[in-house]
Design a protein around this motif. Sequence first.
Motif, PDB file in Angstrom:
ATOM      1  N   GLY A  44       0.799  -1.331  -0.031  1.00 36.59           N
ATOM      2  CA  GLY A  44      -0.051   0.172  -0.002  1.00 36.59           C
ATOM      3  C   GLY A  44       0.798   1.385   0.014  1.00 36.59           C
ATOM      4  O   GLY A  44       0.443   2.399  -0.554  1.00 36.59           O
ATOM      5  N   GLY A  45       2.078   1.146   0.619  1.00 33.20           N
ATOM      6  CA  GLY A  45       2.875   2.528   0.853  1.00 33.20           C
ATOM      7  C   GLY A  45       2.446   3.382   1.604  1.00 33.20           C
ATOM      8  O   GLY A  45       1.711   3.236   2.622  1.00 33.20           O
ATOM      9  N   ALA A  47       0.689   6.008   3.577  1.00 27.00           N
ATOM     10  CA  ALA A  47      -0.981   6.153   3.791  1.00 27.00           C
ATOM     11  C   ALA A  47      -1.307   7.605   3.865  1.00 27.00           C
ATOM     12  O   ALA A  47      -2.205   8.031   3.417  1.00 27.00           O
ATOM     13  CB  ALA A  47      -1.127   5.523   5.187  1.00 27.00           C
ATOM     14  N   TYR A 110      -8.108   5.800  11.927  1.00 23.82           N
ATOM     15  CA  TYR A 110      -7.483   5.775  10.667  1.00 23.82           C
ATOM     16  C   TYR A 110      -6.317   6.875  10.403  1.00 23.82           C
ATOM     17  O   TYR A 110      -5.335   6.828   9.826  1.00 23.82           O
ATOM     18  CB  TYR A 110      -8.137   5.426   9.249  1.00 23.82           C
ATOM     19  N   GLN A 113      -3.625   6.471  12.557  1.00 23.59           N
ATOM     20  CA  GLN A 113      -2.807   5.285  12.076  1.00 23.59           C
ATOM     21  C   GLN A 113      -2.160   5.787  10.985  1.00 23.59           C
ATOM     22  O   GLN A 113      -0.842   5.429  10.771  1.00 23.59           O
ATOM     23  CB  GLN A 113      -3.778   4.321  11.737  1.00 23.59           C
ATOM     24  N   GLY A 117       2.121   5.110  11.061  1.00 23.34           N
ATOM     25  CA  GLY A 117       2.674   4.127  10.422  1.00 23.34           C
ATOM     26  C   GLY A 117       2.507   2.732  11.123  1.00 23.34           C
ATOM     27  O   GLY A 117       1.517   2.470  11.643  1.00 23.34           O
ATOM     28  N   ALA A 118       3.885   2.125  11.431  1.00 21.83           N
ATOM     29  CA  ALA A 118       3.976   0.902  11.991  1.00 21.83           C
ATOM     30  C   ALA A 118       3.663   0.818  13.575  1.00 21.83           C
ATOM     31  O   ALA A 118       3.646  -0.130  14.350  1.00 21.83           O
ATOM     32  CB  ALA A 118       5.296  -0.058  11.622  1.00 21.83           C
ATOM     33  N   VAL A 120       1.507   1.416  15.991  1.00 19.04           N
ATOM     34  CA  VAL A 120       0.355   1.430  16.596  1.00 19.04           C
ATOM     35  C   VAL A 120       0.057   0.470  17.561  1.00 19.04           C
ATOM     36  O   VAL A 120       0.715  -0.799  17.256  1.00 19.04           O
ATOM     37  CB  VAL A 120      -0.681   1.640  15.360  1.00 19.04           C
ATOM     38  N   PRO A 121      -0.788   0.500  18.399  1.00 14.87           N
ATOM     39  CA  PRO A 121      -1.074  -0.641  19.171  1.00 14.87           C
ATOM     40  C   PRO A 121      -2.121  -1.450  18.460  1.00 14.87           C
ATOM     41  O   PRO A 121      -2.514  -1.061  17.485  1.00 14.87           O
ATOM     42  CB  PRO A 121      -1.931   0.144  20.412  1.00 14.87           C
ATOM     43  N   THR A 122      -2.414  -2.707  19.112  1.00 13.37           N
ATOM     44  CA  THR A 122      -3.269  -3.489  18.697  1.00 13.37           C
ATOM     45  C   THR A 122      -4.448  -3.818  19.490  1.00 13.37           C
ATOM     46  O   THR A 122      -4.224  -3.651  20.771  1.00 13.37           O
ATOM     47  CB  THR A 122      -2.673  -4.969  18.188  1.00 13.37           C
ATOM     48  N   PHE A 126      -5.803  -6.486  16.112  1.00 16.97           N
ATOM     49  CA  PHE A 126      -5.664  -5.681  14.821  1.00 16.97           C
ATOM     50  C   PHE A 126      -5.532  -4.309  15.174  1.00 16.97           C
ATOM     51  O   PHE A 126      -5.691  -3.620  16.227  1.00 16.97           O
ATOM     52  CB  PHE A 126      -7.021  -5.815  14.072  1.00 16.97           C
ATOM     53  N   PRO A 127      -4.719  -3.336  14.333  1.00 17.60           N
ATOM     54  CA  PRO A 127      -4.831  -2.209  14.547  1.00 17.60           C
ATOM     55  C   PRO A 127      -5.984  -1.441  14.733  1.00 17.60           C
ATOM     56  O   PRO A 127      -7.011  -2.044  14.259  1.00 17.60           O
ATOM     57  CB  PRO A 127      -4.012  -1.516  13.124  1.00 17.60           C
ATOM     58  N   ALA A 129      -8.001   0.962  13.759  1.00 24.71           N
ATOM     59  CA  ALA A 129      -8.991   1.281  12.535  1.00 24.71           C
ATOM     60  C   ALA A 129      -9.357  -0.139  11.975  1.00 24.71           C
ATOM     61  O   ALA A 129     -10.646  -0.151  11.742  1.00 24.71           O
ATOM     62  CB  ALA A 129      -8.259   2.067  11.584  1.00 24.71           C
TER      63      ALA A 129
END
Lengths: 190, 492
Positions: A44-45, A47, A110, A113, A117-118, A120-122, A126-127, A129
């Motif tokens: 996706g590159g 965001a 989002y 997020q 980038g990477a 983020v908490p889960t 999942f992230p 969003a």
Amino acid sequence: MKLEHLLFLVLVLLAALFGYLSLQEQPVHAQGVAHPDHPAMALGGDAASRSLPILGAGLAFALLQVTFFGGLLLLGLRRGDHERVFPRYLPVAGALALLALAFVLLFVSYRGQAVAGADVPTVLGFPPATAWMLYGVWWTPLALVALYVWRFDDWVYGDWEQARFAELVAAARQADETAARESAQSAEQS
Amino acid sequence: MEAQRNTIVLVCVGLYLLLCVAVGLWAMRRTHSARDFFMAGRDLGILVTGLAVFSSTLSGFGFVGGPGLVYRMGTSSLWMVVCSSMGFLIAFHLLAKRLRLFAELRESISLPDAVAARYRSEPARFLTALAILLGVMGYLATQILAMATVLQDILQRSFGPIGIEACVAMSSAVLVFYCVTGGIIASVYTDLVQGFVMMVAAVLVFFAAMSAVDGGFSGMTRLLLADDPESIGPWGTLGMVGSLSWYFVFALGLAGQPHIITKMMMTRRLSDAKHILPVSIAAYSVSALLWISIGLAIRALVIQGTHPTLEISDAAAPQFLQGYAHPLLAGVVFAGLFAAIMSTADSFLNIGAAAVVHDIPRAVRGKSLLPELLWARIATVVIAALASVLALRSGELVALLGAFGWGTFAAALVPAVAIGFNWKRAHATAANVAIAASLVINFGIKFWGIALPWGFDAGALALLVSLTLFFGLSFLLPQRRLDPDVEAVMDL
């Protein structure tokens, strides 16, 4: 405003939104690019550069869909073109508001997020969003399922409708039999 | 047991296919008329209908193409899954009552029958049947291709290289056998078995996928975040607009899938709909665990370097099962894969046969091909053969071919059927224009390879245009009188 007019208006707005998006310049990775190490996989590159400029349009797209879907549910619950269905609007609109809220929270999560980038908490694996998508957008319509099951006899098909439909079927069968008899008689005469 | 992995898988799949043949033979004894062949005598109970509706929805597209799409695009395709709750709701609200009542009142044995009665229009019957036939070809090809892909993976491990053509032929043969013998009765009763197999398989695979990557879903998420945060974000690699357009066409489009909504015409009692809806949603949600878990697990395993990179994304499900599931589980899940594929494909063969034998001839020359039951069986064989050829020549991924089929049905049938059966002002001309426009847009975009901005789905655009035309023309044209019984049913 009649329900059909509202549905048509939402469709026109959706079409206008598509037109607006078509005029926006897309970054190269708007729809993903090939993964450098795995040819059957895409990336996706960044965001922020591909999604944040159209975040408002994306939220509008989601909320217009929720409105349209809600209108269709009410169209299905209506009996005849003139029946007042206001008592059904409120619980259905309330349940739809939950879905709309899930979408809003998804977009808010989002936005954070996309910048983080990477890092983020889960939440539930999942992230945040993505968790709103999987647990919020997927499951909030269950309130509408509960309403359908609970209010089926009153809102969809109750005793009065069953009796009326039985009359219609009986009349149709009688008409069929009469037509068949007349057809047989005319065949005999000829 | 690991040494006999492939033998176990083959035995499980073989037993399952034999079971399907047995159901076909049993159902043949219960199929005496065209109404039995196409409408199961309108005598299906809650569990049978609920599982038939769900298993027709989650096909090879979901069980093979779904994990493949997650491998390829991350979470983008999960929008096709999360829309299911809203999709079933819309379909049941708009059609469960109306279609069932129309079917009984007018003795309809197909969807175009009901459309012709609603609009008092033979062109509407013809266009509906044509849309169904075109969509069936694309979607059936998807199922056959998915089945052949899985079969090829299994057979190659035991017998060495084997061509996809041979696998397509074998897959089609079993499918055709039980559909030709038992019609829709065989189809819905195998759906019942297939539905249970799919649910058990999905739950077992979910746990296998969780244990394949350290840390379960959180572990997969960490791996995917490190590689590409967007792939595990809510839009995946396809992006926001593309994902939301899938939500639109898959949620709304469920009410236009003829293989799903015709099941609503077959129920014993209309009031069963209130129980069928939650059964269908629950069963679908459990089975969709396979789509999500295999897709994310295999993408994480490949990125981690534990599993070699895949040449094609459709191989995600078979390779995961062969590499990370217990042999017995792999056997059950492979049978589940066949179940998912066959449960949808048999419905397509059935409605496709109805279009060829019943609907198009009635629209063109006023009567069906007679004897209807014999011609229906012949048409089933011919349609399967043509779809097999299309499957071999398309060169598409399973899921993308499936998305095209779904979009074709959605754009053509949602306005005319889902809306038109609930809105008395809906005009026959508007229905015909909407169906024709949707086919032109869908096939035009496909044929000329037009890429829409931001990954907007072609089916979603066709659906948006056909809906707008349908409403706009119905408002513009003078309202037509309906048959009194049709009007009375629409007032209920």
